[in-house]
Design an enzyme around this catalytic site. Structure first.
Site, PDB file in Angstrom:
ATOM      1  N   ASP A 159      -7.019  18.982 -14.798  1.00 16.04           N
ATOM      2  CA  ASP A 159      -7.336  17.616 -15.201  1.00 16.04           C
ATOM      3  C   ASP A 159      -7.014  17.530 -16.693  1.00 16.04           C
ATOM      4  O   ASP A 159      -7.686  18.130 -17.534  1.00 16.04           O
ATOM      5  CB  ASP A 159      -8.824  17.342 -14.919  1.00 16.04           C
ATOM      6  CG  ASP A 159      -9.217  15.917 -15.237  1.00 16.04           C
ATOM      7  OD1 ASP A 159      -8.599  15.317 -16.134  1.00 16.04           O
ATOM      8  OD2 ASP A 159     -10.167  15.420 -14.603  1.00 16.04           O
ATOM      9  N   LYS A 188      -8.542   6.414 -19.156  1.00 13.38           N
ATOM     10  CA  LYS A 188      -8.839   6.904 -20.498  1.00 13.38           C
ATOM     11  C   LYS A 188      -7.629   6.711 -21.423  1.00 13.38           C
ATOM     12  O   LYS A 188      -7.202   5.595 -21.618  1.00 13.38           O
ATOM     13  CB  LYS A 188      -9.295   8.361 -20.393  1.00 13.38           C
ATOM     14  CG  LYS A 188     -10.380   8.580 -19.314  1.00 13.38           C
ATOM     15  CD  LYS A 188     -11.623   7.800 -19.612  1.00 13.38           C
ATOM     16  CE  LYS A 188     -12.721   7.753 -18.567  1.00 13.38           C
ATOM     17  NZ  LYS A 188     -12.570   8.200 -17.235  1.00 13.38           N
ATOM     18  N   ARG A 239       0.845  -1.203   0.000  1.00 16.59           N
ATOM     19  CA  ARG A 239       0.000   0.000   0.000  1.00 16.59           C
ATOM     20  C   ARG A 239       0.877   1.250   0.000  1.00 16.59           C
ATOM     21  O   ARG A 239       0.577   2.239  -0.652  1.00 16.59           O
ATOM     22  CB  ARG A 239      -0.957  -0.005   1.204  1.00 16.59           C
ATOM     23  CG  ARG A 239      -1.693   1.301   1.381  1.00 16.59           C
ATOM     24  CD  ARG A 239      -2.969   1.223   2.215  1.00 16.59           C
ATOM     25  NE  ARG A 239      -2.909   0.354   3.352  1.00 16.59           N
ATOM     26  CZ  ARG A 239      -2.263   0.606   4.503  1.00 16.59           C
ATOM     27  NH1 ARG A 239      -1.609   1.741   4.660  1.00 16.59           N
ATOM     28  NH2 ARG A 239      -2.268  -0.270   5.481  1.00 16.59           N
ATOM     29  N   TYR A 291     -16.132  17.093 -15.704  1.00 15.10           N
ATOM     30  CA  TYR A 291     -16.721  15.753 -15.630  1.00 15.10           C
ATOM     31  C   TYR A 291     -17.764  15.714 -14.498  1.00 15.10           C
ATOM     32  O   TYR A 291     -17.527  16.247 -13.407  1.00 15.10           O
ATOM     33  CB  TYR A 291     -15.605  14.729 -15.388  1.00 15.10           C
ATOM     34  CG  TYR A 291     -16.125  13.364 -15.015  1.00 15.10           C
ATOM     35  CD1 TYR A 291     -17.032  12.699 -15.832  1.00 15.10           C
ATOM     36  CD2 TYR A 291     -15.721  12.726 -13.847  1.00 15.10           C
ATOM     37  CE1 TYR A 291     -17.528  11.449 -15.495  1.00 15.10           C
ATOM     38  CE2 TYR A 291     -16.199  11.476 -13.497  1.00 15.10           C
ATOM     39  CZ  TYR A 291     -17.106  10.845 -14.324  1.00 15.10           C
ATOM     40  OH  TYR A 291     -17.603   9.614 -13.980  1.00 15.10           O
TER      41      TYR A 291
END
Ligand code: P1T
Length: 389
Positions: A179, A204, A54, A107
């Site tokens: 972004d 994406k 992690r 978005y």
């Protein structure tokens, strides 16, 4: 290999996967998928390079090196999704009562996240049309912390002047987050234009094959990087080693894919612009786009996303979408296959009708993620679907 030694195309293949990148490696040409969740140590209070996956993992580290290299930043962080990256930024940067300024077209999930922070932590949000940088300056309040941008935006493909906005924001000590999902690091590097932090939905173009959910953050500030890394470990929003491997693999063809996405998108946008059943086309690569010149000045391309308004309304849009054969009706974007969707009913349904109308997202709007198939096959499919309405 260091950041600046080679061109983007070369770095997207090699950085992070140099055969000697790991101590004790067997000179693998492809970074191994290190599945181990934990790493043995010789001394109780001393761990080696890795401790627990992690916190850090060799496959993720290889990918994070590549992220930083491709955005031309010092640091990169790999996250479990684009929204995990956005949540980490908000958790790290926002305190109750803070104010942020966002682009009015973002978005839908990003706006939903902002709304949740509003309700839970008293975050104040002002959304403005950032195509006019002066509106950002007018919206600044004493407790404003940051400016959140997309360029081009999802789904209206609006473009904002990242350099001018960063200059304004920095006068007031605000952070600028961009972004960069729609153009990918291949066409645009916002930190080089003055932004402080870049965020990506790796799901994406960076992943590129619609088989990974991932996120990334790239930045130069070492203090902020350490804070984000600490909080990422504390919150646990990490990608799996297998997903990191898939993204390392996907990135090797980013430049090839982006060039083809773009040439196909240009062909489709030009076709749609002349179509009698289309009211309006949104594509930053068309000279008719209101920020065409601005996009040319700050990015090296226009990307593969095209939106358009079909004549009529929701009924015609739905009929058109359900008549397509080759285009897949699905949320998401940036994969090799062409996807198409209805923002008001799909990707942007998580925000209210009023918010959508304020942003200019009509019921006749259709968003296309143009894939890398043969452009004539794609246009033929659009044509047969238009003939059904
Ligand atoms: O889906 P995820 O990896 O969590 O990324 C969220 C996200 C962030 N930023 C932008 C610009 C995005 O487009 C997205 C996700 N968008 C879609 C799923 C979509 O179809 O628009």
């Amino acid at each position: 290999m260091t950041h600046q030694d080679h061109s983007f195309d070369t770095r997207s293949i090699h950085v992070g996967e140099e055969p000697e990148y790991l101590e004790g490696s067997n000179n693998e040409v492809v970074a191994p998928i290190y599945l181990s969740s934990t790493f043995a140590r010789k001394q109780v209070t001393n761990h080696g390079r890795f401790e627990y996956s992690r916190t850090s993992n060799p496959t993720r580290l290889a990918l994070e090196k590549r992220y930083a290299s491709l955005e031309n930043t010092q640091f990169g962080l790999g996250l479990a999704s684009g929204l995990a990256a956005e949540t980490l930024l908000m958790f790290t940067l926002i305190r109750p009562g803070d104010h942020i300024i966002g682009f009015d077209d973002l978005y839908g999930g990003t706006k939903r996240l902002m709304n949740q922070w509003k309700e839970a932590y008293g975050l104040q949000v002002t959304l403005v049309d950032a195509t006019q940088p002066s509106l950002i300056e007018e919206a600044i309040q004493p407790h404003t912390k940051l400016v959140w941008l997309e360029s081009p935006t999802n789904p209206l493909l609006k473009v904002c002047d990242i350099k001018a906005i960063s200059e304004i924001a920095h006068k007031y000590n605000l952070l600028v987050i961009v972004d960069n999902t729609f153009l990918s690091p291949y066409f645009q590097n916002p930190v080089q234009l003055g932004a402080d932090i870049v965020v990506h939905s790796v799901t994406k173009y960076i992943g590129g094959h619609s088989d990974v959910i991932g996120g990334a953050i790239m930045l130069n500030d070492p203090i902020l990087y350490e804070k984000l890394k600490f909080n990422q470990n504390a919150l646990g929003m990490v990608p799996s080693p297998f997903d990191c491997y898939l993204v390392l693999r996907g990135l090797k063809t980013l430049s090839l894919r982006m060039e083809r996405h773009q040439s196909n998108a240009f062909a489709i946008a030009s076709y749609l612009e002349k179509h009698p059943k289309v009211d309006r086309v949104y594509y930053p690569g068309l000279p008719s786009h209101p920020q065409y010149a601005l996009n040319c000045s700050q990015a090296s391309g226009f990307g593969g996303m095209v939106s358009f308004e079909i004549k009529g309304g929701e009924k015609e849009a739905v009929q058109f979408l359900e008549s397509l054969d080759l285009f897949t009706l699905a949320e998401s974007l940036g994969g090799v296959e062409s996807l198409i969707e209805h923002p008001a009913l799909m990707t942007h349904s998580s925000i209210t009708r009023q918010e959508r109308e304020q942003a200019g997202i009509k019921d006749s709007l259709i968003r296309v993620s143009v894939g890398v198939e043969d452009k004539d096959d794609l246009i033929r499919d659009l044509e047969q679907a238009f003939s059904k309405i």
